[in-house]
Design a protein around this motif. Structure first.
Motif, PDB file in Angstrom:
ATOM      1  N   LYS A  32     -18.025  41.902  74.863  1.00  0.00           N
ATOM      2  CA  LYS A  32     -18.461  43.013  75.714  1.00  0.00           C
ATOM      3  C   LYS A  32     -18.293  42.657  77.188  1.00  0.00           C
ATOM      4  O   LYS A  32     -17.924  43.513  78.004  1.00  0.00           O
ATOM      5  CB  LYS A  32     -19.938  43.324  75.422  1.00  0.00           C
ATOM      6  CG  LYS A  32     -20.415  44.684  75.944  1.00  0.00           C
ATOM      7  CD  LYS A  32     -19.891  45.813  75.095  1.00  0.00           C
ATOM      8  CE  LYS A  32     -20.711  47.087  75.222  1.00  0.00           C
ATOM      9  NZ  LYS A  32     -20.897  47.611  76.568  1.00  0.00           N
ATOM     10  N   ALA A 244     -18.631  38.574  63.707  1.00  0.00           N
ATOM     11  CA  ALA A 244     -18.133  39.957  63.778  1.00  0.00           C
ATOM     12  C   ALA A 244     -19.293  40.932  63.926  1.00  0.00           C
ATOM     13  O   ALA A 244     -19.231  41.894  64.697  1.00  0.00           O
ATOM     14  CB  ALA A 244     -17.315  40.282  62.531  1.00  0.00           C
ATOM     15  N   SER A 247     -20.997  40.310  67.562  1.00  0.00           N
ATOM     16  CA  SER A 247     -20.139  40.599  68.714  1.00  0.00           C
ATOM     17  C   SER A 247     -19.828  42.079  68.839  1.00  0.00           C
ATOM     18  O   SER A 247     -19.569  42.583  69.943  1.00  0.00           O
ATOM     19  CB  SER A 247     -18.838  39.793  68.630  1.00  0.00           C
ATOM     20  OG  SER A 247     -18.059  40.189  67.519  1.00  0.00           O
ATOM     21  N   SER A 248     -19.859  42.797  67.719  1.00  0.00           N
ATOM     22  CA  SER A 248     -19.616  44.244  67.773  1.00  0.00           C
ATOM     23  C   SER A 248     -20.908  45.042  67.891  1.00  0.00           C
ATOM     24  O   SER A 248     -20.870  46.272  68.058  1.00  0.00           O
ATOM     25  CB  SER A 248     -18.834  44.699  66.536  1.00  0.00           C
ATOM     26  OG  SER A 248     -19.492  44.320  65.341  1.00  0.00           O
ATOM     27  N   TYR A 251     -21.346  47.446  70.984  1.00  0.00           N
ATOM     28  CA  TYR A 251     -20.595  48.697  70.834  1.00  0.00           C
ATOM     29  C   TYR A 251     -21.291  49.606  69.824  1.00  0.00           C
ATOM     30  O   TYR A 251     -21.387  50.818  70.023  1.00  0.00           O
ATOM     31  CB  TYR A 251     -19.174  48.413  70.357  1.00  0.00           C
ATOM     32  CG  TYR A 251     -18.398  47.456  71.211  1.00  0.00           C
ATOM     33  CD1 TYR A 251     -17.721  47.895  72.349  1.00  0.00           C
ATOM     34  CD2 TYR A 251     -18.316  46.104  70.887  1.00  0.00           C
ATOM     35  CE1 TYR A 251     -16.985  47.014  73.139  1.00  0.00           C
ATOM     36  CE2 TYR A 251     -17.596  45.219  71.668  1.00  0.00           C
ATOM     37  CZ  TYR A 251     -16.934  45.679  72.795  1.00  0.00           C
ATOM     38  OH  TYR A 251     -16.223  44.818  73.571  1.00  0.00           O
ATOM     39  N   PRO A 380     -12.767  42.276  65.293  1.00  0.00           N
ATOM     40  CA  PRO A 380     -13.365  43.507  65.813  1.00  0.00           C
ATOM     41  C   PRO A 380     -12.654  44.028  67.063  1.00  0.00           C
ATOM     42  O   PRO A 380     -12.484  45.245  67.220  1.00  0.00           O
ATOM     43  CB  PRO A 380     -14.811  43.097  66.141  1.00  0.00           C
ATOM     44  CG  PRO A 380     -15.083  41.961  65.238  1.00  0.00           C
ATOM     45  CD  PRO A 380     -13.794  41.213  65.144  1.00  0.00           C
ATOM     46  N   ALA A 381     -12.226  43.117  67.944  1.00  0.00           N
ATOM     47  CA  ALA A 381     -11.532  43.549  69.159  1.00  0.00           C
ATOM     48  C   ALA A 381     -10.227  44.258  68.810  1.00  0.00           C
ATOM     49  O   ALA A 381      -9.897  45.311  69.382  1.00  0.00           O
ATOM     50  CB  ALA A 381     -11.259  42.346  70.063  1.00  0.00           C
ATOM     51  N   LEU A 384     -10.986  47.678  67.344  1.00  0.00           N
ATOM     52  CA  LEU A 384     -11.322  48.635  68.404  1.00  0.00           C
ATOM     53  C   LEU A 384     -10.072  49.088  69.144  1.00  0.00           C
ATOM     54  O   LEU A 384      -9.908  50.275  69.440  1.00  0.00           O
ATOM     55  CB  LEU A 384     -12.311  47.994  69.387  1.00  0.00           C
ATOM     56  CG  LEU A 384     -13.704  47.656  68.855  1.00  0.00           C
ATOM     57  CD1 LEU A 384     -14.565  47.058  69.960  1.00  0.00           C
ATOM     58  CD2 LEU A 384     -14.391  48.883  68.277  1.00  0.00           C
ATOM     59  N   TYR A 389     -10.264  52.512  71.346  1.00  0.00           N
ATOM     60  CA  TYR A 389     -11.481  52.317  72.143  1.00  0.00           C
ATOM     61  C   TYR A 389     -11.160  52.238  73.624  1.00  0.00           C
ATOM     62  O   TYR A 389     -10.249  51.545  74.057  1.00  0.00           O
ATOM     63  CB  TYR A 389     -12.195  51.039  71.701  1.00  0.00           C
ATOM     64  CG  TYR A 389     -13.332  50.642  72.622  1.00  0.00           C
ATOM     65  CD1 TYR A 389     -14.550  51.309  72.564  1.00  0.00           C
ATOM     66  CD2 TYR A 389     -13.173  49.630  73.560  1.00  0.00           C
ATOM     67  CE1 TYR A 389     -15.594  50.966  73.418  1.00  0.00           C
ATOM     68  CE2 TYR A 389     -14.205  49.271  74.409  1.00  0.00           C
ATOM     69  CZ  TYR A 389     -15.408  49.946  74.336  1.00  0.00           C
ATOM     70  OH  TYR A 389     -16.438  49.602  75.192  1.00  0.00           O
ATOM     71  N   ILE A 403     -15.585  51.153  65.192  1.00  0.00           N
ATOM     72  CA  ILE A 403     -16.779  50.348  65.484  1.00  0.00           C
ATOM     73  C   ILE A 403     -17.569  50.101  64.202  1.00  0.00           C
ATOM     74  O   ILE A 403     -18.052  48.984  63.957  1.00  0.00           O
ATOM     75  CB  ILE A 403     -17.645  51.053  66.549  1.00  0.00           C
ATOM     76  CG1 ILE A 403     -16.909  51.084  67.893  1.00  0.00           C
ATOM     77  CG2 ILE A 403     -18.988  50.339  66.703  1.00  0.00           C
ATOM     78  CD1 ILE A 403     -17.582  51.945  68.943  1.00  0.00           C
ATOM     79  N   ALA A 406     -15.787  47.498  62.152  1.00  0.00           N
ATOM     80  CA  ALA A 406     -15.933  46.147  62.703  1.00  0.00           C
ATOM     81  C   ALA A 406     -17.332  45.589  62.507  1.00  0.00           C
ATOM     82  O   ALA A 406     -17.499  44.391  62.256  1.00  0.00           O
ATOM     83  CB  ALA A 406     -15.580  46.159  64.193  1.00  0.00           C
ATOM     84  N   CYS A 407     -18.345  46.437  62.607  1.00  0.00           N
ATOM     85  CA  CYS A 407     -19.729  45.984  62.605  1.00  0.00           C
ATOM     86  C   CYS A 407     -20.367  45.969  61.211  1.00  0.00           C
ATOM     87  O   CYS A 407     -21.282  45.193  60.967  1.00  0.00           O
ATOM     88  CB  CYS A 407     -20.563  46.862  63.543  1.00  0.00           C
ATOM     89  SG  CYS A 407     -22.200  46.196  63.909  1.00  0.00           S
TER      90      CYS A 407
END
Length: 453
Positions: A32, A244, A247-248, A251, A380-381, A384, A389, A403, A406-407
């Motif tokens: 982020k 994962a 870090s997500s 978002y 996750p990046a 996105l 994103y 999102i 990823a989450c």
């Protein structure tokens, strides 16, 4: 508990808190920070995280070999707390410094500082795990020490998550770039002080031949070391899932739940995992470590399904329930591998005659943690980025799905995969008492031979 045991356990806990004061900020907030504060694209941020992990594929074994060649008046693992604490703290601060660069230079600075911090973290965190095998030969005491270590980890995670974003906002006066640059030096000072405390108080007492292992001998300790291979595979998937998810999370709470204010609260719930970690020694006396380990991973996967139900029921409370269940279960799944890595070191010595604690730990713990963290941040990046994103704007249905993917679903899949190798661990766990008896006999014989020469 004697005063010596208390001192050892608290000092071992301090070594974990020291690393987490910086690494926790990186694990929870670097993605982020890169996209929404420093202004990197999600794709560029993900590439940086993966690049660091590719480098770890080389630096972790090199650190392990270096540890095996270390012989000092302070031991093999302990001196690295002294030697690396200041460089690690400095680069931890530089990772969150945002110079006025643009284009390739901007990406290069972010990549260089993150990679160097990552390399130094491998160097200073690996001894936290490898020293466990030297602190005591007692398997149960190793579980107790691991519980203290995990308590320190969760305490540091709670402290960082409750403090870092509010301090960044307060001291930065609304400018997050300034806020991170002001806040991180305070955490860095704490890191140095606690590592020095651990260096002062911990002692390596388990007998070990004073020899400098060759690369070939170190690798030999891996050969046919099935319990180590099980730990390696499961831990790699675990850290992909865990990182994962966290870090997500920023978002997820900002754009899916529309409650950005809950990010710090949700991540601070990691502290509830102490509820499971404190019972870890008790659980391991009443059931196999294999079963405790598998139960933690299964619970972590189920927690992701609870979060999914909460999202589609538009219920913040159910989502947070899933977050709590996930942290409770992951506490067990996280702690067990750190404890039994020492048992795999014993197995390697029993099998090959080579005790390569540093090498096995560097790859089995540090590499898995770093590789899993990198992939857990990079995947996750990239998800996105592929879903369109765009930072700091309302997200469309496609990016919202990205999102959630990823989450929720990426961690659920990785947790499930982590269970598979654990199923085969029980056979080697049952061998531990016999291995300990054989090793003690070998050490007594070696000591007698040494005295007679």
């Amino acid at each position: 508990m004697t005063s010596a045991q208390r001192k050892m356990r608290l000092s071992y806990m301090a070594s974990e808190i020291a690393g987490q004061l910086i690494f926790c900020v990186i694990s929870f907030y670097i993605l982020k920070f890169y996209t929404d504060v420093y202004g990197l694209s999600a794709a560029a941020a993900g590439t940086i995280l993966l690049l660091a992990r590719c480098i770890d594929a080389f630096d972790a074994p090199l650190w392990g070999i270096l540890f095996e060649k270390t012989h000092s008046r302070w031991g093999k693992s302990r001196p690295w707390f002294l030697w690396l604490c200041v460089p690690f703290a400095i680069f931890g601060v530089l990772t969150f410094v945002t110079p006025g660069l643009s284009g390739t230079a901007k990406i290069a600075y972010a990549g260089a500082t993150y990679v160097v911090t990552s390399i130094l973290y491998t160097g200073i965190n690996t001894p936290v795990t490898s020293i466990l095998a030297a602190l005591t030969p007692d398997a149960h005491e190793r579980v107790v020490l691991t519980s203290f270590r995990m308590f320190g980890s969760k305490f540091a995670v709670l402290f960082v998550n409750l403090s870092v974003l509010p301090l960044v906002s307060f001291l930065g006066h609304g400018d997050d770039r300034k806020g991170f640059m002001v806040v991180m030096p305070f955490y860095a000072i704490g890191t140095v002080v606690l590592y020095l405390l651990a260096f002062r108080n911990l002692r390596e007492v388990v007998y070990e031949r004073r020899q400098r292992l060759s690369v070939r001998e170190s690798v030999q300790a891996l050969r046919n070391n099935a319990p180590w291979a099980i730990i390696f595979l499961s831990s790699l998937f675990f850290w992909i899932a865990f990182i994962a998810r966290i870090s997500s999370a920023p978002y997820f709470f900002e754009y899916v739940m529309h409650r950005a204010d809950l990010t710090s609260t949700a991540n601070s719930l990691d502290f509830v995992s102490l509820g499971s970690i404190l019972f870890l020694p008790w659980l391991c006396q009443r059931m196999s470590k294999r079963n405790v380990w598998a139960f933690g991973l299964a619970g972590s996967a189920i927690a992701q399904l609870i979060v999914f139900v909460g999202v589609h029921a538009h219920s913040v409370s159910v989502v947070l329930d899933g977050w709590v269940v996930g942290f409770l279960a992951s506490g067990l799944a996280m702690a067990i591998p750190f404890s039994i890595l020492s048992d795999s070191v014993d197995y390697g010595e029993w099998k090959s005659g080579v005790r390569a604690a540093g090498f096995l730990t560097a790859i089995g713990a540090a590499f898995c943690l770093k590789a899993g963290s990198g992939l857990g941040g990079a995947l996750p990046a990239w998800i996105l980025a592929s879903m369109g994103y765009v930072p700091n704007v309302a997200q469309g249905a496609r990016s919202i799905f990205g999102i959630e993917l990823a989450c929720i679903w990426l961690p659920a899949l990785a947790y499930a995969l982590a269970i598979v190798p654990v199923v085969f661990y029980l056979r080697y766990e049952l061998m531990e008492p016999m291995i300990q008896r054989d090793l003690e006999e070998r050490r007594r014989t070696a000591a007698l031979v040494s005295e007679s020469l």
